[in-house]
Design a protein around this motif. Structure first.
Motif, PDB file in Angstrom:
ATOM      1  N   GLN A 351      18.269   4.589   1.858  1.00 47.69           N
ATOM      2  CA  GLN A 351      18.225   6.001   2.329  1.00 47.69           C
ATOM      3  C   GLN A 351      17.059   6.349   3.520  1.00 47.69           C
ATOM      4  O   GLN A 351      17.156   7.350   3.755  1.00 47.69           O
ATOM      5  CB  GLN A 351      18.114   7.179   1.260  1.00 47.69           C
ATOM      6  N   VAL A 352      16.277   5.154   3.568  1.00 43.82           N
ATOM      7  CA  VAL A 352      15.063   5.330   4.325  1.00 43.82           C
ATOM      8  C   VAL A 352      14.860   4.167   5.096  1.00 43.82           C
ATOM      9  O   VAL A 352      13.955   3.523   4.901  1.00 43.82           O
ATOM     10  CB  VAL A 352      13.877   5.802   3.259  1.00 43.82           C
ATOM     11  N   GLY A 353      15.391   4.221   5.961  1.00 43.53           N
ATOM     12  CA  GLY A 353      15.222   2.684   6.848  1.00 43.53           C
ATOM     13  C   GLY A 353      13.970   2.445   7.515  1.00 43.53           C
ATOM     14  O   GLY A 353      13.568   1.391   7.735  1.00 43.53           O
ATOM     15  N   ASP A 354      13.373   3.743   7.896  1.00 46.75           N
ATOM     16  CA  ASP A 354      12.166   3.560   8.529  1.00 46.75           C
ATOM     17  C   ASP A 354      11.046   3.392   7.552  1.00 46.75           C
ATOM     18  O   ASP A 354      10.031   2.412   7.568  1.00 46.75           O
ATOM     19  CB  ASP A 354      11.735   5.088   9.153  1.00 46.75           C
ATOM     20  N   ASP A 355      10.988   3.848   6.234  1.00 48.07           N
ATOM     21  CA  ASP A 355      10.235   3.415   5.195  1.00 48.07           C
ATOM     22  C   ASP A 355      10.264   2.105   4.777  1.00 48.07           C
ATOM     23  O   ASP A 355       9.305   1.420   4.549  1.00 48.07           O
ATOM     24  CB  ASP A 355      10.469   4.367   4.042  1.00 48.07           C
ATOM     25  N   ILE A 356      11.461   1.759   4.877  1.00 42.89           N
ATOM     26  CA  ILE A 356      11.766  -0.118   4.340  1.00 42.89           C
ATOM     27  C   ILE A 356      10.861  -0.761   5.411  1.00 42.89           C
ATOM     28  O   ILE A 356      10.256  -1.559   5.037  1.00 42.89           O
ATOM     29  CB  ILE A 356      13.109  -0.233   4.425  1.00 42.89           C
ATOM     30  N   ARG A 357      10.934  -0.454   6.623  1.00 41.69           N
ATOM     31  CA  ARG A 357      10.314  -1.309   7.687  1.00 41.69           C
ATOM     32  C   ARG A 357       8.711  -1.156   7.408  1.00 41.69           C
ATOM     33  O   ARG A 357       8.001  -2.157   7.450  1.00 41.69           O
ATOM     34  CB  ARG A 357      10.755  -0.705   9.195  1.00 41.69           C
ATOM     35  N   ASN A 358       8.350   0.082   7.162  1.00 37.20           N
ATOM     36  CA  ASN A 358       6.700   0.054   7.005  1.00 37.20           C
ATOM     37  C   ASN A 358       6.434  -0.796   5.769  1.00 37.20           C
ATOM     38  O   ASN A 358       5.434  -1.188   5.817  1.00 37.20           O
ATOM     39  CB  ASN A 358       6.338   1.683   6.969  1.00 37.20           C
ATOM     40  N   VAL A 360       8.004  -3.107   4.075  1.00 38.29           N
ATOM     41  CA  VAL A 360       8.087  -4.718   4.468  1.00 38.29           C
ATOM     42  C   VAL A 360       6.951  -5.015   5.260  1.00 38.29           C
ATOM     43  O   VAL A 360       6.046  -6.239   5.054  1.00 38.29           O
ATOM     44  CB  VAL A 360       9.269  -4.854   5.033  1.00 38.29           C
ATOM     45  N   ALA A 361       6.222  -4.341   6.368  1.00 35.98           N
ATOM     46  CA  ALA A 361       5.324  -4.658   7.124  1.00 35.98           C
ATOM     47  C   ALA A 361       3.940  -4.404   6.564  1.00 35.98           C
ATOM     48  O   ALA A 361       3.251  -5.483   6.333  1.00 35.98           O
ATOM     49  CB  ALA A 361       5.066  -3.407   8.107  1.00 35.98           C
ATOM     50  N   ASN A 362       4.129  -3.593   5.295  1.00 34.81           N
ATOM     51  CA  ASN A 362       2.815  -3.663   4.321  1.00 34.81           C
ATOM     52  C   ASN A 362       2.506  -4.909   3.564  1.00 34.81           C
ATOM     53  O   ASN A 362       1.337  -5.370   3.493  1.00 34.81           O
ATOM     54  CB  ASN A 362       2.958  -2.258   3.532  1.00 34.81           C
ATOM     55  N   VAL A 363       3.714  -5.318   3.000  1.00 31.28           N
ATOM     56  CA  VAL A 363       3.655  -6.385   2.053  1.00 31.28           C
ATOM     57  C   VAL A 363       3.547  -7.804   2.846  1.00 31.28           C
ATOM     58  O   VAL A 363       3.168  -8.719   2.425  1.00 31.28           O
ATOM     59  CB  VAL A 363       4.516  -6.369   1.040  1.00 31.28           C
ATOM     60  N   THR A 364       4.037  -7.791   4.005  1.00 26.18           N
ATOM     61  CA  THR A 364       3.849  -9.158   4.720  1.00 26.18           C
ATOM     62  C   THR A 364       2.939  -9.416   5.766  1.00 26.18           C
ATOM     63  O   THR A 364       2.564 -10.551   6.352  1.00 26.18           O
ATOM     64  CB  THR A 364       5.501  -9.310   5.587  1.00 26.18           C
ATOM     65  N   GLY A 365       2.102  -7.937   6.139  1.00 27.17           N
ATOM     66  CA  GLY A 365       1.280  -8.219   7.221  1.00 27.17           C
ATOM     67  C   GLY A 365       1.806  -8.341   8.484  1.00 27.17           C
ATOM     68  O   GLY A 365       1.165  -8.409   9.722  1.00 27.17           O
ATOM     69  N   LEU A 366       3.263  -8.276   8.856  1.00 28.32           N
ATOM     70  CA  LEU A 366       3.640  -8.275  10.042  1.00 28.32           C
ATOM     71  C   LEU A 366       3.724  -7.048  10.468  1.00 28.32           C
ATOM     72  O   LEU A 366       3.541  -5.816   9.884  1.00 28.32           O
ATOM     73  CB  LEU A 366       5.077  -8.490   9.896  1.00 28.32           C
ATOM     74  N   SER A 367       3.794  -6.908  11.780  1.00 27.21           N
ATOM     75  CA  SER A 367       3.695  -5.471  12.464  1.00 27.21           C
ATOM     76  C   SER A 367       5.152  -4.907  12.394  1.00 27.21           C
ATOM     77  O   SER A 367       5.949  -5.490  12.459  1.00 27.21           O
ATOM     78  CB  SER A 367       3.349  -5.505  13.870  1.00 27.21           C
ATOM     79  N   ALA A 368       5.109  -3.573  12.316  1.00 33.15           N
ATOM     80  CA  ALA A 368       6.363  -2.931  11.928  1.00 33.15           C
ATOM     81  C   ALA A 368       7.348  -3.305  13.049  1.00 33.15           C
ATOM     82  O   ALA A 368       8.508  -3.457  12.889  1.00 33.15           O
ATOM     83  CB  ALA A 368       6.214  -1.416  11.860  1.00 33.15           C
ATOM     84  N   ASN A 369       6.808  -3.406  14.321  1.00 28.27           N
ATOM     85  CA  ASN A 369       7.827  -3.535  15.431  1.00 28.27           C
ATOM     86  C   ASN A 369       8.326  -4.903  15.539  1.00 28.27           C
ATOM     87  O   ASN A 369       9.394  -4.975  16.447  1.00 28.27           O
ATOM     88  CB  ASN A 369       7.206  -2.917  16.667  1.00 28.27           C
ATOM     89  N   SER A 370       7.898  -5.912  14.726  1.00 24.23           N
ATOM     90  CA  SER A 370       8.325  -7.137  14.879  1.00 24.23           C
ATOM     91  C   SER A 370       9.408  -7.126  13.516  1.00 24.23           C
ATOM     92  O   SER A 370      10.093  -8.281  13.317  1.00 24.23           O
ATOM     93  CB  SER A 370       7.339  -8.303  14.653  1.00 24.23           C
ATOM     94  N   ILE A 371       9.745  -6.159  12.836  1.00 26.92           N
ATOM     95  CA  ILE A 371      10.722  -5.968  11.840  1.00 26.92           C
ATOM     96  C   ILE A 371      12.012  -5.383  12.018  1.00 26.92           C
ATOM     97  O   ILE A 371      12.011  -4.233  12.381  1.00 26.92           O
ATOM     98  CB  ILE A 371       9.932  -5.482  10.491  1.00 26.92           C
ATOM     99  N   THR A 372      13.157  -6.023  12.252  1.00 23.12           N
ATOM    100  CA  THR A 372      14.304  -5.428  12.035  1.00 23.12           C
ATOM    101  C   THR A 372      14.979  -4.871  10.903  1.00 23.12           C
ATOM    102  O   THR A 372      15.027  -5.555   9.780  1.00 23.12           O
ATOM    103  CB  THR A 372      15.227  -6.370  12.839  1.00 23.12           C
TER     104      THR A 372
END
Ligand code: FES
Ligand code: FES
Lengths: 775, 150
Positions: A351-358, A360-372
């Motif tokens: 229900q929260v596509g944006d939060d999922i991106r954040n 995943v960024a949090n736990v992987t160390g990737l920047s949010a805009n590299s995550i689709t």
């Protein structure tokens, strides 16, 4: 996904609407209901969650940014745009937006999708239509006022020329974007307000629709994790030797931030591998926590509760208790993660596509805009998928093992790893004067919600407190209203009865004029509130304006033995303009099932520090044979629409409990109802001429023994069955007669939830029924 | 190795014989229309049709047990949504989230094979172990009647 169909063909010139708030060019990719990626041509972004694409063949693709979880949002939001642009509905397709296009706004909850999007989507649709009309006017060299749009066609008012939208894509793309296109008056709506089946239904009934669990990407492996048996438990040691011998197992090891994970070639191997692990547990500090203790803690934690004015002629007090509830979405929590060196792609029913991106960024160390992040269809949401836990876990596993993974909860994991609707305890006090007028209202809760009722009562006093417990809680369809409105609408009924007034009249007198009063009047009329009922039958009423003004009447019958039948439910709602009445009706019917299931039978309980229930056997849901007819009446309206995802829930359970009181005189104040006996007499069908039976122990927890003798039959076998509160048979077995019609049988009834059941013993025409209690 | 027919095509599966049909369909053959709901036979989401006559819960049916049998999954019910149940399901707007519906339709298929003109009571009894978390029962019942030409 298996196939990536590139909807990108330079020979097919698409008219992509982007309508320009920012003027920036953006590439956006989308996935449709079957999960194929669609890569449209560059578009000029207009609104964060709105795109229309018209292909030369007339196919009109509308982008929806809200998650589809059964509430019909992909249909209703598309209808709003299609209405204003006068699209041909049969040519409309829907695709799902993604957060990584920089548009945001994917949050789907709080029944807000239609409310927040209505004006914006109308404008988006109207803009498209204005541009198509301009293009046609230019082409024909006539005034725009001489052109009209209808169902995907522009036609000349004073002439015979017609042109399809698809034939105008080139020309329309050259028209500058109007800033203030005129909107239709609601009286001109042709699509909004008509019943439309969900746009994804053809994919659903052919098995093509893709949920999270259906995502398959190259190289993908399957992962499950080991869940703790108690809150705060930890693994002291484990041995994966047997697991690693099994076919299909790739890994069984700790993953940082997750715990013990089994990775395999397929789901079955992963589940079997997990079963084969040998684990020593440290059960932690909650190991002795159970539901009884939680209940005690809530009761002692409520503190002082205010009093109603001392001058009240009559004072009434009632205590209510509600259990934890799991979301139990039909599709368990899951997520596909492909975490690579410097980028990642996620497929997730959320229900929260944006939060999922954040997350995943949090736990992987990737920047949010590299995550689709691709939002798939959701096999139910109900608030559970507002959390991001499942995606964080999937991402951590994919990162640790350097493979794309489908991480899933098993049903048991899902039921035991939820963020539950909180258990709560409530004390209500009410005062009445000698004429039956309310002199005071107090509602205090521990861990639930207490909001003021909609009635004109002087200085209502509603407040809440909490006691800390290790059980995670979260939003559950209609959130705090699940407890607040249940309690308020039961207690106002108690006050009505104490005042000697009719429960409908009592509410009606206390409501100001407005939508709520109107729906209450209408439901009483449609449910024939004043029509006498047979003995053992009862009606209950309840109403709320928490999301939309809605009122329910529930009609029940209760047999002497205490078997309940929900005979009929009538609902009247004023939700503003109903975009898709078929969807509104579905939401109200579905919410009734939710409410009946949770009011009657389901609860989450805590045992040895963890959740006891594991599947739909012990977290019982309403079934086909228990489904009453739900009649839905929608008050015609042209006002802005309200959300309908949650409105249908809160007033059903109080109306049900009020109906049970009306039928039996028994006030059920603790849910689920099946914990309370509704029997007028204890052993309804005991007839000494037929025989006798004994059940022990009574009450029992898992096993019991039934022994007895039937006078009329002595050979063959005796049929033994167990029925629930609604008379549905849950267990059937048989036992041979020994001599003189004697029999004895041990019965394992461990999987069922706690409550009152009925044991039926039958041979030929001889029948004995007896109430049994499972703890 | 197990040989069986799935949606009219013969398939040979090289999987452990105790693998439930559900996972062979979904994870080995890529037929994800058949759904996992509980894995222990209490929800009906995984229902398939065996030998065009009986409904089976694929989570409780091993691949080995299906040797030589013919399985129909939701993907094989028709190629164009032309099965009367699929038509009725679309027209009456049965699905909400849709996740349980493959199982509901496959079990209803078995019901209509056995009882072409079911009463409400027949439907209640036959369908009572298929859980729909979204609560679409009322429309399922209506759609079965419609598909049966009632
Ligand atoms: S998944 Fe097979 S019955 Fe639930
Ligand atoms: S439609 Fe969602 S579970 Fe049935």
């Amino acid at each position: 996904m298996e196939s990536i169909s590139e909807d990108h063909d330079s020979s097919r010139r698409s008219f992509l609407l982007g309508m320009a708030a920012t003027g920036a060019l953006a590439f956006s990719t989308f996935s449709n209901a079957t999960g194929e990626l669609m890569i449209p041509e560059p578009s000029v972004s207009f609104e964060p969650n709105t795109w229309v694409k018209i292909d030369p063949d007339g196919t009109t693709t509308i982008t929806v940014a809200k998650s589809e979880m059964g509430q019909g949002v992909r249909t209703s939001l598309a209808m709003i745009i299609a209405e204003e642009m006068d699209a041909d509905w049969s040519k409309v397709k829907v695709r799902q937006a993604r957060p990584d296009t920089g548009n945001g706004g994917l949050f789907t909850g709080g029944s807000g999708s239609v409310i927040w999007s209505y004006d914006m989507l109308r404008k988006a649709g109207a803009t498209v239509k204005a541009m198509l009309i301009s293009a046609a006017a230019k082409k024909w060299n006539v005034a725009e006022s001489n052109c009209m749009a209808s169902s995907g066609v522009i036609s000349e008012k004073n002439g015979s020329r017609k042109i399809l939208y698809g034939e105008l894509t080139d020309d329309a793309a050259k028209i500058s974007v109007p800033s203030n296109p005129s909107l239709k008056s609601t009286g001109d709506f042709k699509l909004i307000g008509t019943p439309k089946p969900h746009i994804d239904n053809p994919d659903v009934v052919s098995g093509k629709a893709k949920y999270g669990l259906d995502v398959r990407i190259p190289g993908m492996k399957f992962a499950v994790m080991v869940r703790m048996p108690a809150y705060g438990a930890s693994i002291s040691s484990f041995d994966a030797t047997e697991t690693l011998k099994l076919p299909g197992i790739l890994k069984a090891e700790n993953v940082q931030g997750v715990g013990l994970v089994v990775l395999a070639d397929n789901t079955y191997a992963a589940l079997k591998g997990r079963e084969a692990l040998k684990i020593e547990w440290n059960m932690g500090s909650n190991a002795t926590l159970n539901s009884a203790k939680i209940s005690e803690q809530m009761k002692s934690g409520i503190g002082t509760v205010a009093d109603v004015p001392a001058s009240s002629a009559k004072k009434i007090e009632a205590h209510y208790e509600l259990p934890y509830l799991a979301h139990a979405t039909m599709e368990v929590m899951n997520c596909v993660a492909d975490i690579r060196q410097s980028s990642a792609e996620i497929w997730c029913p959320t229900q929260v596509g944006d939060d999922i991106r954040n997350a995943v960024a949090n736990v992987t160390g990737l920047s949010a805009n590299s995550i689709t992040v691709n939002t798939t269809l959701l096999g139910g949401g109900f608030g559970r998928r507002l959390n991001t836990d499942y995606a964080s876990i999937a991402a951590r596993i994919s990162k640790a093992f350097k493979v794309p993974v489908l991480f899933m909860f098993s049903r048991q994991d899902d039921m035991r790893g939820d963020a539950y609707r909180p258990a709560s305890y409530h004390i209500c006090k009410g005062g009445l004067d000698s004429t039956g007028k309310v002199t005071g209202w107090v509602h205090k809760t521990v861990n639930g919600e207490a909001s003021n009722p909609p009635y004109q009562i002087q200085s209502p006093n509603s407040n809440s407190t909490s006691v800390g417990l290790p059980i995670p809680t979260g939003a559950w369809r209609s959130v705090g209203h699940t407890s607040s409105i249940f309690v308020n609408e039961c207690f106002i009924d108690e006050l009505a009865v104490a005042a000697g007034k009719d429960p409908f009249e009592f509410r009606h007198n206390l409501l100001p004029n407005g939508k709520l009063k109107t729906v209450l009047e209408k439901v009483a009329e449609l449910a024939e509130w004043t029509k006498p009922l047979p003995k053992g039958w009862g009606r209950g009423i309840a109403c709320t304006d928490a999301y939309s003004a809605i009122a329910h009447v529930v009609e029940v019958s209760v047999s002497n033995a205490g078997i309940l039948k929900v005979e009929r439910i009538v609902a009247v709602v004023d939700c503003g303009i109903a975009i898709n009445p078929m969807g509104v009706e579905a939401q109200i019917q579905g919410a009734s099932v939710d409410a009946l299931s949770t009011a009657l039978k389901s609860e989450i309980t805590i045992e040895n520090g963890g959740v006891k229930q594991s599947t739909f056997r012990d977290f019982e849901w309403l079934r086909m044979n228990e489904m009453p007819k739900v009649e839905v009446h929608i008050i015609p309206s042209t006002a802005s629409p309200n959300g309908m995802g949650e409105a249908g829930f809160p007033s059903v359970s109080p109306a049900l409990c009020n109906a049970i009181f009306n039928a039996t005189g028994i006030r059920v104040r603790t849910l689920p109802i099946q914990k309370t006996s509704l029997a007028a007499v204890d052993d309804p069908e005991i007839n000494n001429n037929i025989g006798e039976i004994n059940v022990f122990p009574s009450p029992f927890t898992s096993f019991f023994k039934v022994e007895g003798q039937l006078n009329t039959a002595s050979s063959g076998e005796v049929l033994i069955s167990i029925q629930n509160l609604l008379g549905s048979t849950l267990l059937e077995t048989s036992a041979p007669f020994t001599n003189n019609g004697k029999f004895s049988q041990e019965i394992n009834f461990s999987p069922a939830s706690a409550g009152v059941y009925f044991l039926t013993v039958k041979s030929g025409s001889a029948l004995i029924m007896r109430k049994i209690v499972k703890e | 190795m197990t040989t069986l027919t799935i949606n009219g095509q013969q398939k040979t599966l090289d999987v452990p014989p105790d693998m439930p049909l559900l996972w062979a369909l979904r994870d080995i053959l890529g037929l994800t229309g058949t759904k996992y709901g509980c894995g222990v036979g209490v929800c009906g989401a995984c229902t398939v049709l065996v030998d065009n006559s009986t409904a089976a819960r694929s989570c409780l049916t091993t691949v080995a047990e299906m040797e030589g049998k013919s399985i129909t999954t939701i993907e094989g019910l028709s190629t164009d949504n032309s099965h009367p149940l699929q038509k009725a399901w679309i027209e009456l707007g049965v699905p909400q989230c849709g996740y349980c519906q493959a199982g509901q339709i496959m079990n209803a298929t078995a019901l209509l094979i056995k009882t072409p003109k079911p009463t409400d009571e027949d439907i209640n009894l036959w369908m009572k172990d298929d859980i729909c978390r979204c609560g679409t029962y009322q429309r399922i019942r209506a759609a079965i009647h419609q598909a049966a030409g009632q």
